[in-house]
Design a protein around this motif. Structure first.
Motif, PDB file in Angstrom:
ATOM      1  N   ALA A   1      -7.774 -24.321   7.591  1.00  0.00           N
ATOM      2  CA  ALA A   1      -6.406 -24.245   7.080  1.00  0.00           C
ATOM      3  C   ALA A   1      -6.012 -22.786   6.898  1.00  0.00           C
ATOM      4  O   ALA A   1      -6.861 -21.898   6.782  1.00  0.00           O
ATOM      5  N   TYR A   2      -4.694 -22.559   6.878  1.00  0.00           N
ATOM      6  CA  TYR A   2      -4.188 -21.232   6.537  1.00  0.00           C
ATOM      7  C   TYR A   2      -4.466 -20.977   5.057  1.00  0.00           C
ATOM      8  O   TYR A   2      -4.213 -21.841   4.208  1.00  0.00           O
ATOM      9  N   GLN A   3      -4.960 -19.799   4.752  1.00  0.00           N
ATOM     10  CA  GLN A   3      -5.161 -19.404   3.361  1.00  0.00           C
ATOM     11  C   GLN A   3      -4.373 -18.130   3.088  1.00  0.00           C
ATOM     12  O   GLN A   3      -4.589 -17.105   3.739  1.00  0.00           O
ATOM     13  N   LEU A   4      -3.450 -18.231   2.156  1.00  0.00           N
ATOM     14  CA  LEU A   4      -2.612 -17.098   1.765  1.00  0.00           C
ATOM     15  C   LEU A   4      -3.064 -16.608   0.397  1.00  0.00           C
ATOM     16  O   LEU A   4      -3.305 -17.408  -0.504  1.00  0.00           O
ATOM     17  N   GLN A   5      -3.181 -15.299   0.262  1.00  0.00           N
ATOM     18  CA  GLN A   5      -3.526 -14.701  -1.024  1.00  0.00           C
ATOM     19  C   GLN A   5      -2.552 -13.574  -1.347  1.00  0.00           C
ATOM     20  O   GLN A   5      -2.195 -12.785  -0.465  1.00  0.00           O
ATOM     21  N   VAL A   6      -2.133 -13.518  -2.608  1.00  0.00           N
ATOM     22  CA  VAL A   6      -1.374 -12.372  -3.106  1.00  0.00           C
ATOM     23  C   VAL A   6      -2.354 -11.489  -3.869  1.00  0.00           C
ATOM     24  O   VAL A   6      -3.000 -11.939  -4.824  1.00  0.00           O
ATOM     25  N   ILE A   7      -2.478 -10.252  -3.424  1.00  0.00           N
ATOM     26  CA  ILE A   7      -3.454  -9.315  -3.975  1.00  0.00           C
ATOM     27  C   ILE A   7      -2.737  -8.199  -4.731  1.00  0.00           C
ATOM     28  O   ILE A   7      -1.773  -7.614  -4.227  1.00  0.00           O
ATOM     29  N   LEU A   8      -3.214  -7.907  -5.937  1.00  0.00           N
ATOM     30  CA  LEU A   8      -2.665  -6.794  -6.707  1.00  0.00           C
ATOM     31  C   LEU A   8      -3.222  -5.477  -6.169  1.00  0.00           C
ATOM     32  O   LEU A   8      -4.387  -5.403  -5.771  1.00  0.00           O
ATOM     33  N   LEU A   9      -2.386  -4.446  -6.170  1.00  0.00           N
ATOM     34  CA  LEU A   9      -2.787  -3.134  -5.665  1.00  0.00           C
ATOM     35  C   LEU A   9      -2.790  -2.102  -6.790  1.00  0.00           C
ATOM     36  O   LEU A   9      -1.846  -2.024  -7.575  1.00  0.00           O
ATOM     37  N   LEU A  10      -3.862  -1.312  -6.848  1.00  0.00           N
ATOM     38  CA  LEU A  10      -3.953  -0.231  -7.823  1.00  0.00           C
ATOM     39  C   LEU A  10      -3.787   1.104  -7.103  1.00  0.00           C
ATOM     40  O   LEU A  10      -4.545   1.406  -6.171  1.00  0.00           O
ATOM     41  N   PRO A  11      -2.807   1.914  -7.507  1.00  0.00           N
ATOM     42  CA  PRO A  11      -2.634   3.231  -6.878  1.00  0.00           C
ATOM     43  C   PRO A  11      -3.832   4.134  -7.176  1.00  0.00           C
ATOM     44  O   PRO A  11      -4.346   4.154  -8.295  1.00  0.00           O
ATOM     45  N   LYS A  12      -4.266   4.865  -6.162  1.00  0.00           N
ATOM     46  CA  LYS A  12      -5.391   5.788  -6.319  1.00  0.00           C
ATOM     47  C   LYS A  12      -5.070   7.059  -5.542  1.00  0.00           C
ATOM     48  O   LYS A  12      -4.973   7.041  -4.318  1.00  0.00           O
ATOM     49  N   PHE A  13      -4.903   8.165  -6.273  1.00  0.00           N
ATOM     50  CA  PHE A  13      -4.526   9.420  -5.628  1.00  0.00           C
ATOM     51  C   PHE A  13      -5.739  10.051  -4.957  1.00  0.00           C
ATOM     52  O   PHE A  13      -6.793  10.227  -5.566  1.00  0.00           O
ATOM     53  N   ASN A  14      -5.585  10.394  -3.679  1.00  0.00           N
ATOM     54  CA  ASN A  14      -6.643  11.053  -2.916  1.00  0.00           C
ATOM     55  C   ASN A  14      -6.373  12.553  -2.927  1.00  0.00           C
ATOM     56  O   ASN A  14      -5.451  13.034  -2.265  1.00  0.00           O
TER      57      ASN A  14
ATOM     58  N   LEU B   1       8.439 -12.180  -5.234  1.00  0.00           N
ATOM     59  CA  LEU B   1       7.309 -11.633  -5.988  1.00  0.00           C
ATOM     60  C   LEU B   1       7.770 -10.497  -6.900  1.00  0.00           C
ATOM     61  O   LEU B   1       8.434  -9.562  -6.462  1.00  0.00           O
ATOM     62  N   LYS B   2       7.387 -10.580  -8.164  1.00  0.00           N
ATOM     63  CA  LYS B   2       7.748  -9.535  -9.116  1.00  0.00           C
ATOM     64  C   LYS B   2       6.737  -8.389  -9.047  1.00  0.00           C
ATOM     65  O   LYS B   2       5.567  -8.608  -8.751  1.00  0.00           O
ATOM     66  N   PRO B   3       7.185  -7.172  -9.317  1.00  0.00           N
ATOM     67  CA  PRO B   3       6.265  -6.026  -9.263  1.00  0.00           C
ATOM     68  C   PRO B   3       5.125  -6.169 -10.265  1.00  0.00           C
ATOM     69  O   PRO B   3       5.299  -6.714 -11.357  1.00  0.00           O
ATOM     70  N   TYR B   4       3.964  -5.689  -9.864  1.00  0.00           N
ATOM     71  CA  TYR B   4       2.817  -5.625 -10.764  1.00  0.00           C
ATOM     72  C   TYR B   4       2.930  -4.347 -11.589  1.00  0.00           C
ATOM     73  O   TYR B   4       3.208  -3.267 -11.055  1.00  0.00           O
ATOM     74  N   ILE B   5       2.730  -4.467 -12.891  1.00  0.00           N
ATOM     75  CA  ILE B   5       2.775  -3.307 -13.779  1.00  0.00           C
ATOM     76  C   ILE B   5       1.347  -2.808 -13.999  1.00  0.00           C
ATOM     77  O   ILE B   5       0.508  -3.530 -14.539  1.00  0.00           O
ATOM     78  N   ASP B   6       1.092  -1.602 -13.556  1.00  0.00           N
ATOM     79  CA  ASP B   6      -0.229  -0.996 -13.730  1.00  0.00           C
ATOM     80  C   ASP B   6      -0.373  -0.554 -15.185  1.00  0.00           C
ATOM     81  O   ASP B   6       0.287   0.389 -15.624  1.00  0.00           O
ATOM     82  N   THR B   7      -1.224  -1.246 -15.932  1.00  0.00           N
ATOM     83  CA  THR B   7      -1.359  -0.974 -17.369  1.00  0.00           C
ATOM     84  C   THR B   7      -2.476   0.015 -17.690  1.00  0.00           C
ATOM     85  O   THR B   7      -2.735   0.301 -18.861  1.00  0.00           O
ATOM     86  N   ARG B   8      -3.144   0.526 -16.671  1.00  0.00           N
ATOM     87  CA  ARG B   8      -4.208   1.496 -16.923  1.00  0.00           C
ATOM     88  C   ARG B   8      -3.638   2.766 -17.562  1.00  0.00           C
ATOM     89  O   ARG B   8      -2.468   3.096 -17.390  1.00  0.00           O
ATOM     90  N   ILE B   9      -4.484   3.486 -18.272  1.00  0.00           N
ATOM     91  CA  ILE B   9      -4.081   4.770 -18.838  1.00  0.00           C
ATOM     92  C   ILE B   9      -4.357   5.850 -17.796  1.00  0.00           C
ATOM     93  O   ILE B   9      -5.484   5.998 -17.319  1.00  0.00           O
ATOM     94  N   LEU B  10      -3.308   6.571 -17.441  1.00  0.00           N
ATOM     95  CA  LEU B  10      -3.387   7.523 -16.336  1.00  0.00           C
ATOM     96  C   LEU B  10      -3.122   8.949 -16.805  1.00  0.00           C
ATOM     97  O   LEU B  10      -2.365   9.181 -17.747  1.00  0.00           O
TER      98      LEU B  10
END
Length: 202
Positions: A61-74, A112-121
């Protein structure tokens, strides 16, 4: 083979698209391997991945996933990269029907609503490791004496505001933050909390 038409609004980037209008049959099932579609949005901090599981299996079967993304500065390339939290999908959807999949995709791409990155940056994409560790301790252990002492010692505004927002906050902790809070914002929030009905009754 024609690619499956999709309604992709601005803000989404197609990393790859191998999703076609072909339905799985004994003759075509060999095409249903690997990730068929991957789109992501740096503004929503989300990605949508579609694959066929088990690979090349006619009863799959088709499997769809919504994945959260965490920004990471290179710092080497001076660019922002995005790390997917693949082990904890926000949403999963499975169907053997291609049209159902397309309808779900088209809906998610717009709703889809935006994911809020709650990490302390320290800055976008750069985690403040010591203070983020304290935030994780607060999430995992709650308002223990050790957690409170460490956050008070950090003199970090966001961490102290998280204490004030905690469901187990006590009047004594609020009073301490009123006196020793990290700046006017924390102290004003503590003052307002002490004036609330919950603490006036106490």
């Amino acid at each position: 083979m024609n690619l499956q038409p999709l309604k992709i609004p601005s803000g989404w980037t197609v990393e790859w698209n191998l999703l076609t209008e072909t339905d799985p049959t004994e003759e075509t099932i060999h095409e249903f391997t690997g990730s068929l579609l991957l789109v992501n949005s740096s503004t929503r901090l989300k990605a949508i991945d579609v694959c066929w599981q088990p690979e090349a299996a006619i009863n799959g079967a088709y499997q769809l996933q919504v994945i959260l993304l965490l920004p990471k500065f290179n710092s080497i390339t001076n660019t922002m990269e995005y790390e997917g939290i693949w082990e904890a999908p926000e949403l999963e959807f499975t169907t053997q029907n291609r049209q159902e999949l397309v309808e779900k995709l088209n809906d998610l791409l717009f709703t889809l609503k935006p994911y809020i990155d709650t990490r302390i940056l320290l800055k976008p994409g750069v985690v403040d490791e010591p203070n983020e560790s304290l935030r994780q301790d607060l999430l995992a252990n709650g308002l223990t004496k050790e957690v409170i002492a460490n956050i008070m010692a950090s003199n970090h505004k966001k961490l102290q505001e998280l204490i004030l927002d905690h469901k187990d906050i006590s009047k004594e902790i609020v009073e301490e933050l009123l006196q020793r809070g990290a700046g006017k914002g924390v102290k004003n929030k503590a003052k307002q909390l002490l004036s609330s009905k919950a603490f006036k009754r106490g």
